[in-house]
Design a protein around this motif. Structure first.
Motif, PDB file in Angstrom:
ATOM      1  N   GLU A  93       0.831  -1.208   0.000  1.00 34.55           N
ATOM      2  CA  GLU A  93       0.000   0.000   0.000  1.00 34.55           C
ATOM      3  C   GLU A  93       0.867   1.259   0.000  1.00 34.55           C
ATOM      4  OE1 GLU A  93      -3.327   0.258  -0.332  1.00 34.55           O
ATOM      5  OE2 GLU A  93      -3.311  -1.917  -0.601  1.00 34.55           O
ATOM      6  N   TYR A  94       1.987   1.226   0.726  1.00 38.82           N
ATOM      7  CA  TYR A  94       2.906   2.355   0.759  1.00 38.82           C
ATOM      8  C   TYR A  94       3.486   2.606  -0.637  1.00 38.82           C
ATOM      9  CZ  TYR A  94       6.844   5.166   2.441  1.00 38.82           C
ATOM     10  OH  TYR A  94       7.762   6.158   2.651  1.00 38.82           O
ATOM     11  N   THR A  95       3.847   1.535  -1.332  1.00 36.76           N
ATOM     12  CA  THR A  95       4.365   1.670  -2.692  1.00 36.76           C
ATOM     13  C   THR A  95       3.300   2.236  -3.618  1.00 36.76           C
ATOM     14  OG1 THR A  95       5.815  -0.215  -2.295  1.00 36.76           O
ATOM     15  CG2 THR A  95       5.457   0.407  -4.576  1.00 36.76           C
ATOM     16  N   LYS A  96       2.078   1.751  -3.479  1.00 39.12           N
ATOM     17  CA  LYS A  96       0.974   2.283  -4.295  1.00 39.12           C
ATOM     18  C   LYS A  96       0.767   3.769  -4.047  1.00 39.12           C
ATOM     19  CE  LYS A  96      -2.183  -1.650  -4.647  1.00 39.12           C
ATOM     20  NZ  LYS A  96      -3.542  -2.068  -4.281  1.00 39.12           N
ATOM     21  N   LEU A  97       0.853   4.163  -2.770  1.00 42.46           N
ATOM     22  CA  LEU A  97       0.669   5.571  -2.419  1.00 42.46           C
ATOM     23  C   LEU A  97       1.743   6.432  -3.076  1.00 42.46           C
ATOM     24  CD1 LEU A  97      -0.712   7.810  -0.723  1.00 42.46           C
ATOM     25  CD2 LEU A  97       0.906   7.245   1.091  1.00 42.46           C
ATOM     26  N   TYR A  98       2.996   6.004  -3.028  1.00 39.65           N
ATOM     27  CA  TYR A  98       4.065   6.790  -3.650  1.00 39.65           C
ATOM     28  C   TYR A  98       3.903   6.845  -5.167  1.00 39.65           C
ATOM     29  CZ  TYR A  98       7.205   8.570  -0.180  1.00 39.65           C
ATOM     30  OH  TYR A  98       7.756   9.340   0.796  1.00 39.65           O
ATOM     31  N   GLN A  99       3.501   5.747  -5.769  1.00 39.85           N
ATOM     32  CA  GLN A  99       3.274   5.767  -7.212  1.00 39.85           C
ATOM     33  C   GLN A  99       2.134   6.722  -7.560  1.00 39.85           C
ATOM     34  OE1 GLN A  99       2.666   1.638  -8.064  1.00 39.85           O
ATOM     35  NE2 GLN A  99       4.867   1.190  -8.186  1.00 39.85           N
ATOM     36  N   HIS A 100       1.091   6.686  -6.744  1.00 42.24           N
ATOM     37  CA  HIS A 100      -0.034   7.603  -6.967  1.00 42.24           C
ATOM     38  C   HIS A 100       0.411   9.048  -6.807  1.00 42.24           C
ATOM     39  CE1 HIS A 100      -4.051   9.308  -6.814  1.00 42.24           C
ATOM     40  NE2 HIS A 100      -3.739   9.866  -5.641  1.00 42.24           N
ATOM     41  N   THR A 106       3.403  10.272  -7.177  1.00 40.68           N
ATOM     42  CA  THR A 106       4.276  10.613  -8.305  1.00 40.68           C
ATOM     43  C   THR A 106       3.457  10.950  -9.538  1.00 40.68           C
ATOM     44  OG1 THR A 106       5.953   9.137  -7.464  1.00 40.68           O
ATOM     45  CG2 THR A 106       6.153   9.759  -9.753  1.00 40.68           C
ATOM     46  N   LYS A 107       2.471  10.136  -9.799  1.00 44.32           N
ATOM     47  CA  LYS A 107       1.625  10.342 -10.983  1.00 44.32           C
ATOM     48  C   LYS A 107       0.829  11.637 -10.868  1.00 44.32           C
ATOM     49  CE  LYS A 107      -2.324   8.316 -13.293  1.00 44.32           C
ATOM     50  NZ  LYS A 107      -3.358   7.297 -13.170  1.00 44.32           N
ATOM     51  N   THR A 108       0.183  11.806  -9.712  1.00 45.02           N
ATOM     52  CA  THR A 108      -0.660  13.007  -9.573  1.00 45.02           C
ATOM     53  C   THR A 108       0.173  14.277  -9.455  1.00 45.02           C
ATOM     54  OG1 THR A 108      -0.794  12.653  -7.178  1.00 45.02           O
ATOM     55  CG2 THR A 108      -2.596  11.788  -8.525  1.00 45.02           C
ATOM     56  N   SER A 109       1.361  14.205  -8.854  1.00 47.32           N
ATOM     57  CA  SER A 109       2.179  15.421  -8.770  1.00 47.32           C
ATOM     58  C   SER A 109       2.653  15.845 -10.153  1.00 47.32           C
ATOM     59  CB  SER A 109       3.370  15.215  -7.836  1.00 47.32           C
ATOM     60  OG  SER A 109       4.263  14.273  -8.374  1.00 47.32           O
ATOM     61  N   ASP A 125      13.072  17.880  -9.809  1.00 48.13           N
ATOM     62  CA  ASP A 125      12.608  18.639  -8.646  1.00 48.13           C
ATOM     63  C   ASP A 125      11.405  17.999  -7.953  1.00 48.13           C
ATOM     64  OD1 ASP A 125      14.569  20.481  -9.064  1.00 48.13           O
ATOM     65  OD2 ASP A 125      13.293  21.889 -10.180  1.00 48.13           O
ATOM     66  N   ASN A 126      10.820  17.019  -8.576  1.00 45.05           N
ATOM     67  CA  ASN A 126       9.670  16.346  -7.984  1.00 45.05           C
ATOM     68  C   ASN A 126      10.166  15.398  -6.885  1.00 45.05           C
ATOM     69  OD1 ASN A 126       7.372  14.934  -7.355  1.00 45.05           O
ATOM     70  ND2 ASN A 126       6.715  14.708  -9.484  1.00 45.05           N
ATOM     71  N   PRO A 127       9.813  15.630  -5.623  1.00 45.73           N
ATOM     72  CA  PRO A 127      10.345  14.797  -4.533  1.00 45.73           C
ATOM     73  C   PRO A 127       9.861  13.344  -4.592  1.00 45.73           C
ATOM     74  CG  PRO A 127       8.663  16.288  -3.690  1.00 45.73           C
ATOM     75  CD  PRO A 127       8.903  16.663  -5.118  1.00 45.73           C
ATOM     76  N   PHE A 128       8.714  13.134  -5.179  1.00 46.21           N
ATOM     77  CA  PHE A 128       8.196  11.768  -5.233  1.00 46.21           C
ATOM     78  C   PHE A 128       8.930  10.927  -6.269  1.00 46.21           C
ATOM     79  CE2 PHE A 128       4.674  14.272  -3.500  1.00 46.21           C
ATOM     80  CZ  PHE A 128       4.540  13.623  -2.299  1.00 46.21           C
ATOM     81  N   ASN A 129       9.378  11.549  -7.346  1.00 44.40           N
ATOM     82  CA  ASN A 129      10.163  10.805  -8.329  1.00 44.40           C
ATOM     83  C   ASN A 129      11.480  10.337  -7.722  1.00 44.40           C
ATOM     84  OD1 ASN A 129       8.371  10.857 -10.419  1.00 44.40           O
ATOM     85  ND2 ASN A 129       9.182  12.723 -11.330  1.00 44.40           N
ATOM     86  N   LYS A 130      12.063  11.146  -6.844  1.00 47.80           N
ATOM     87  CA  LYS A 130      13.316  10.767  -6.196  1.00 47.80           C
ATOM     88  C   LYS A 130      13.110   9.539  -5.319  1.00 47.80           C
ATOM     89  CE  LYS A 130      15.129  15.454  -6.070  1.00 47.80           C
ATOM     90  NZ  LYS A 130      15.489  16.580  -5.212  1.00 47.80           N
ATOM     91  N   LYS A 131      12.028   9.520  -4.563  1.00 41.23           N
ATOM     92  CA  LYS A 131      11.765   8.380  -3.672  1.00 41.23           C
ATOM     93  C   LYS A 131      11.542   7.106  -4.471  1.00 41.23           C
ATOM     94  CE  LYS A 131      11.699  10.194   0.467  1.00 41.23           C
ATOM     95  NZ  LYS A 131      12.530   9.789   1.546  1.00 41.23           N
ATOM     96  N   VAL A 132      10.803   7.195  -5.558  1.00 38.67           N
ATOM     97  CA  VAL A 132      10.541   6.013  -6.374  1.00 38.67           C
ATOM     98  C   VAL A 132      11.844   5.528  -7.000  1.00 38.67           C
ATOM     99  CG1 VAL A 132       9.362   5.180  -8.445  1.00 38.67           C
ATOM    100  CG2 VAL A 132       8.133   6.587  -6.783  1.00 38.67           C
ATOM    101  N   ALA A 133      12.697   6.456  -7.438  1.00 38.27           N
ATOM    102  CA  ALA A 133      13.978   6.068  -8.032  1.00 38.27           C
ATOM    103  C   ALA A 133      14.875   5.402  -6.989  1.00 38.27           C
ATOM    104  CB  ALA A 133      14.662   7.285  -8.625  1.00 38.27           C
TER     105      ALA A 133
END
Length: 151
Positions: free
Chosen positions: A69-76, A78-81, A92-100
């Motif tokens: 669920e945590y992974t799904k939340l970060y993917q969501h 990233t997509k919505t941001s 500069d997108n902080p969520f892309n950094k976490k997913v990478a």
């Protein structure tokens, strides 16, 4: 014949005496109660071990689903941001950094496990070593030994 009656009477009396003494002795009763307590404690311990194993299995399942669920939340996020803020650069997108960062350890693990199976481990020595190594030994005469030690 009277000896047989006396012998039978002695055996019956001894048997009755042993039975009565076993039932009326306080040590015997204490031993029985202690044995019963021990069996009860063993049963409770086994029950507690089983409950603990069930608890850990359930906790492992819950942690697994929480991670998913945590992974799904970060993917969501990233997509919505990226959809809601299209003008922000990807770096500069902080969520892309976490997913990478989360996907990098998986790549490293995959690279480490992809060693060729035919290659020998790196800690193996090439060739014979130790006692198995055949070295040419020089045979010295007694005169050469004295001069070899002196020099």
């Amino acid at each position: 014949m009277p000896w047989i009656y006396a012998l039978v009477g002695l055996l019956v009396g001894t048997l009755l005496g042993v039975i009565v003494s076993r039932l009326t002795t306080p040590g015997y009763k204490k031993q029985k109660s202690t044995q019963k307590e021990l069996e009860t404690a063993k049963f409770e311990l086994e029950q507690q071990k089983q409950d603990l194993a069930d608890h850990f299995a359930q906790t492992a399942d819950m942690l697994d689903s929480l991670g998913k669920e945590y992974t799904k939340l970060y993917q969501h996020m990233t997509k919505t941001s990226s959809e809601l803020l299209p003008n922000i650069p990807v770096q500069d997108n902080p969520f892309n950094k976490k997913v990478a960062e989360q996907s990098k350890p998986e790549l490293v693990v995959n690279e480490e496990t992809s060693e060729s199976p035919n290659e020998a481990p790196k800690d193996y020595a090439s060739g014979a070593t130790g006692l198995l190594k055949e070295e040419k030994k020089e045979i010295l005469d007694s005169e050469q030994v004295v001069t070899a030690k002196a020099s």
